[in-house]
Design an enzyme around this catalytic site. Structure first.
Site, PDB file in Angstrom:
ATOM      1  N   GLU A 186       8.183   1.640   1.108  1.00 44.75           N
ATOM      2  CA  GLU A 186       8.867   1.515  -0.178  1.00 44.75           C
ATOM      3  C   GLU A 186      10.302   1.031  -0.025  1.00 44.75           C
ATOM      4  OE1 GLU A 186       7.054   1.513  -2.612  1.00 44.75           O
ATOM      5  OE2 GLU A 186       5.307   2.478  -1.721  1.00 44.75           O
ATOM      6  N   GLU A 187      10.912   1.331   1.089  1.00 44.44           N
ATOM      7  CA  GLU A 187      12.291   0.892   1.292  1.00 44.44           C
ATOM      8  C   GLU A 187      12.382  -0.597   1.592  1.00 44.44           C
ATOM      9  OE1 GLU A 187      15.081   2.245   0.863  1.00 44.44           O
ATOM     10  OE2 GLU A 187      14.789   4.411   0.847  1.00 44.44           O
ATOM     11  N   SER A 188      11.515  -1.110   2.466  1.00 46.39           N
ATOM     12  CA  SER A 188      11.708  -2.472   2.971  1.00 46.39           C
ATOM     13  C   SER A 188      10.449  -3.321   2.997  1.00 46.39           C
ATOM     14  CB  SER A 188      12.268  -2.419   4.391  1.00 46.39           C
ATOM     15  OG  SER A 188      11.309  -1.841   5.271  1.00 46.39           O
ATOM     16  N   TYR A 191      11.544   6.575  -7.386  1.00 51.56           N
ATOM     17  CA  TYR A 191      11.447   6.578  -5.926  1.00 51.56           C
ATOM     18  C   TYR A 191      10.580   7.748  -5.455  1.00 51.56           C
ATOM     19  CZ  TYR A 191      13.164   6.606  -1.052  1.00 51.56           C
ATOM     20  OH  TYR A 191      13.262   6.583   0.312  1.00 51.56           O
TER      21      TYR A 191
END
Length: 735
Positions: A594-596, A701
């Site tokens: 989910e971050e990158s 998130y």
């Protein structure tokens, strides 16, 4: 990611042999041309292979070599790759022409490059390429060759005329008509894109390139051109006053047009919003006889009032806009939906109770229910803040299947939890509400999040019953859903297939997107091959984004396709750092995804770097605590280092919060904020606390991480068979 130190990518035996033979022969016999050196191969086979040699050279930054190979391919290749070679060659020439124009005083070089572009199109009578024609006309515009642009207007558009190229072409034609005939209406229309936004990029490049435009002959046209340039350059305030005077002078010619609405959305900030609001109301008398434009102008006024926080003032303006739109003989339904959205969102902020009672009327005006997800969520946030549990329950029980799955599932879940916590009277509806969530389609992260919470509450899949991929994404039908076969665009399809076969998956994906913009619905097999190629070449971000859109719309057909969306690259590093820090591997994979989306050199808009999206200051602090060398931003592109620091930091946050969900919220929103939010809602169970987080990004998130952790547990359960499928108790132990 492909390594640029390798000059060539060769995925077929023919390509290996031909390339070696070409280079070997060129070195030994410089005077021998390609035709003589490879006499045993057909011209088309040689030309197709040369196209990919050129693509490799281009990828390595060898533009001169690429140009030479493209020239040969454009003469020798099969029709499909001959056309594509001319387009790629055209891009090289067009880029050089733009740079020469921007440098100024080099018209002769631009004329030479224009001649090369025109020569490329000379052989395209049977299969023209609109992209090439657009580049030719934009180069002509930079030289002020307006009559030549007008002469090209009668050419027929090809089958794969994509909207972006068509719009750029329309802008150059409109400029030519304005410069030669002073015809303003088509120019005003060309300033606005198909989705109603200002499209100043093409115009800015023409003006900055030294084009001999005479926009100052009309004050409003000149002001609009200035505004577009300012929007591209970020100096909008410098031209706003001129623009305001121009639109007042233009009166009914501009008032209520898409151009005016676009300008309002781009310029109406702060004190500017007040100035634009006054001018907008002054223009209303000009559009009184035109209901469609009156509706648009009232929408603009309401938009400005809403942006200024004056929701009570915005509501009557949107009401009148809806009435005027209804009087118009033809009013775009999507435009009407936008006005209805503005009205309902203003009502949510002005009076949530009235907004709740207006939901039945809202359902009747929805063209696309998903369009209202955000404002329905904002209403629920406000009702939750006010502890209006009975009203939440009333809405939940009255909802039909017309409401989008994300909003409906959230209302159902909170109504069910209200009963569990005795915030609502027990009436036997609790289990029914949870089951309603499971009956909704699993489209989108929010819908999947509440499906997982509902399944956990109902203890689904906790025994012998097993989940399958269709729990997480819609299941594909047992047939290819494409309405058009690959034969609909045979030329383009061969190019896409060739690009995939030779390791150019990014270029294949771009061409596929262009065809989709022309209305082409690609077969499932082509989408699967494209995303597999992207994943294989390390382009996980592009693969996941592309396939997630596809999977939500057309479904998936098994775990293999689900693994495309939830891969496990950098496996050895992830296993190493999670073992060391005592983290669940599936959860950390979810975080990195989910971050990158597994892109090592990615930067966020706020400067976070790499796989774990570390802020450089945080990374330096953590590295110091870990006894590591203080890393530079470039050092954080290293997967092992980035994952090591990210895992340490998450474990550190987990030790300073009450549970892993709060640690994840802190990873995204900051530890101090999370502690402040939690102290304000200390009496709430963990899952309901997550609903009250005021940062929409942080709240979402948390949902993404729970969904991704669940799917990783499901897909790779063989590696960690112990423990529950659902991570709900891990995320929310206090329930």
């Amino acid at each position: 990611m492909p390594n640029k130190k390798y000059l060539f990518r060769r995925n077929s035996l023919l390509f290996f042999l031909l390339l070696f033979f070409i280079l070997w022969t060129s070195a030994l016999y410089p005077s021998r041309d390609i035709e003589t050196a490879s006499v045993r191969l057909s011209d088309e086979t040689k030309g197709d292979a040369l196209f990919f040699v050129a693509m490799d050279q281009l990828r390595c930054g060898e533009q001169t070599n690429a140009e030479n190979f493209f020239i040969k391919a454009s003469n020798l290749a099969s029709p499909e790759f001959r056309r594509e070679a001319r387009y790629r060659l055209g891009l090289l020439y067009f880029d050089q022409a733009q740079k020469a124009s921007a440098a100024g005083g080099n018209g002769e070089q631009v004329h030479i490059l224009l001649h090369k572009l025109v020569s490329l199109s000379a052989g395209e009578k049977i299969d023209p390429d609109l992209r090439l024609r657009t580049m030719i006309n934009e180069t002509r515009a930079s030289l002020g060759l307006w009559m030549e642009i007008l002469a090209s207007a009668e050419q027929e558009l090809p089958l794969d005329a994509d909207p972006a190229s068509s719009q750029r072409l329309a802008l150059t034609l409109a400029l030519a008509r304005y410069e030669t005939e002073r015809e303003t209406s088509s120019l005003l229309q060309a300033f606005v894109s198909n989705d109603g936004e200002l499209t100043g990029e093409g115009l800015a490049s023409i003006i900055n390139g030294g084009g001999s435009l005479h926009l100052s002959r009309d004050r409003e046209i000149h002001a609009i051109a200035d505004l577009l340039l300012a929007l591209n350059g970020g100096s909008r305030k410098e031209v706003l006053s001129t623009f305001l005077i121009a639109i007042r002078d233009a009166g009914a010619e501009i008032a209520g047009t898409p151009l005016y609405l676009s300008a309002v959305r781009n310029c109406g900030y702060g004190s500017d919003a007040g100035l634009l609001f006054d001018h907008t109301l002054e223009l209303l008398p000009f559009v009184e006889p035109f209901p469609e434009r009156k509706a648009a102008l009232l929408e603009a006024a309401g938009f400005l009032a809403r942006r200024a926080g004056q929701y009570d003032d915005a509501l009557p303006l949107f009401d009148e806009a809806v009435d005027s739109a209804a009087e118009a003989a033809s009013f775009d339904s999507l435009h009407m939906q936008r006005i209805v959205w503005y009205r309902f969102d203003s009502l949510v902020h002005a009076d949530p109770h009235r907004a709740a009672s207006a939901i039945p009327q809202l359902l009747g005006n929805m063209v696309d229910p998903r369009y209202f997800d955000d404002t329905l969520g904002a209403l629920l946030d406000e009702l939750l803040r006010q502890s209006e549990w009975p009203l939440i329950d009333t809405i939940a029980r009255s909802l039909g299947r017309d409401l989008p799955a994300a909003s409906a599932s959230r209302y159902y879940y909170l109504a069910a939890r209200g009963r569990q916590l005795a915030l609502l009277p027990e009436d036997g509806m609790q289990e029914t509400l949870f089951r309603r969530i499971l009956d909704l389609p699993p489209s989108g992260t929010t819908a999947r999040y509440y499906r997982i919470l509902a399944a956990s509450a109902l203890e689904r899949f906790s025994g012998e019953e097993e989940a399958d991929y269709a729990f997480f994404y819609p299941a594909a039908e047992g047939r290819d859903e494409a309405t058009q076969e690959e034969s609909s665009f045979p030329c383009c399809m061969r190019v896409i297939r060739g690009l995939l076969d030779h390791g150019f998956s990014l270029e294949a994906e771009k061409e596929l997107s262009r065809l989709e913009s022309c209305g082409f619905l690609p077969p499932r097999s082509l989408i699967i091959d494209t995303v597999k190629g992207l994943s294989h070449e390390g382009h996980h971000l592009e693969a996941i984004r592309r396939f997630d859109r596809f999977a939500n719309e057309r479904g998936i057909s098994g775990n293999e396709e689900l693994r495309i969306l939830y891969p496990r690259p950098f496996r050895a590093y992830v296993h190493e750092v999670t073992e060391r820090e005592g983290l669940e591997e599936n959860l950390f994979y979810a975080l990195v995804r989910e971050e990158s989306h597994f892109t090592p050199d990615i930067y966020s808009r706020v400067g976070a770097v790499g796989l774990s999206q570390l802020m450089p200051s945080t990374a330096r602090d953590v590295a110091g605590r870990m006894g590591l060398k203080i890393p530079s931003n470039e050092d954080l592109h290293d997967p092992r280092l980035n994952l090591s620091i990210g895992a340490w930091y998450l474990a550190h946050l987990a030790g300073r919060t009450d549970n892993i969900s709060e640690a994840l919220f802190a990873y995204n929103g900051g530890l101090t904020r999370v502690r402040r939010w939690r102290s304000s809602n200390s009496d709430l169970p963990d899952d309901l606390f997550a609903e009250t987080i005021p940062f929409a990004e942080t709240q979402y998130y948390g949902r993404k991480l729970l969904v991704s952790t669940s799917i990783y547990r499901y897909l790779y359960r063989a590696d960690s068979p112990e423990g529950p499928l659902w991570p709900v108790d891990t995320f929310f132990p206090k329930r």
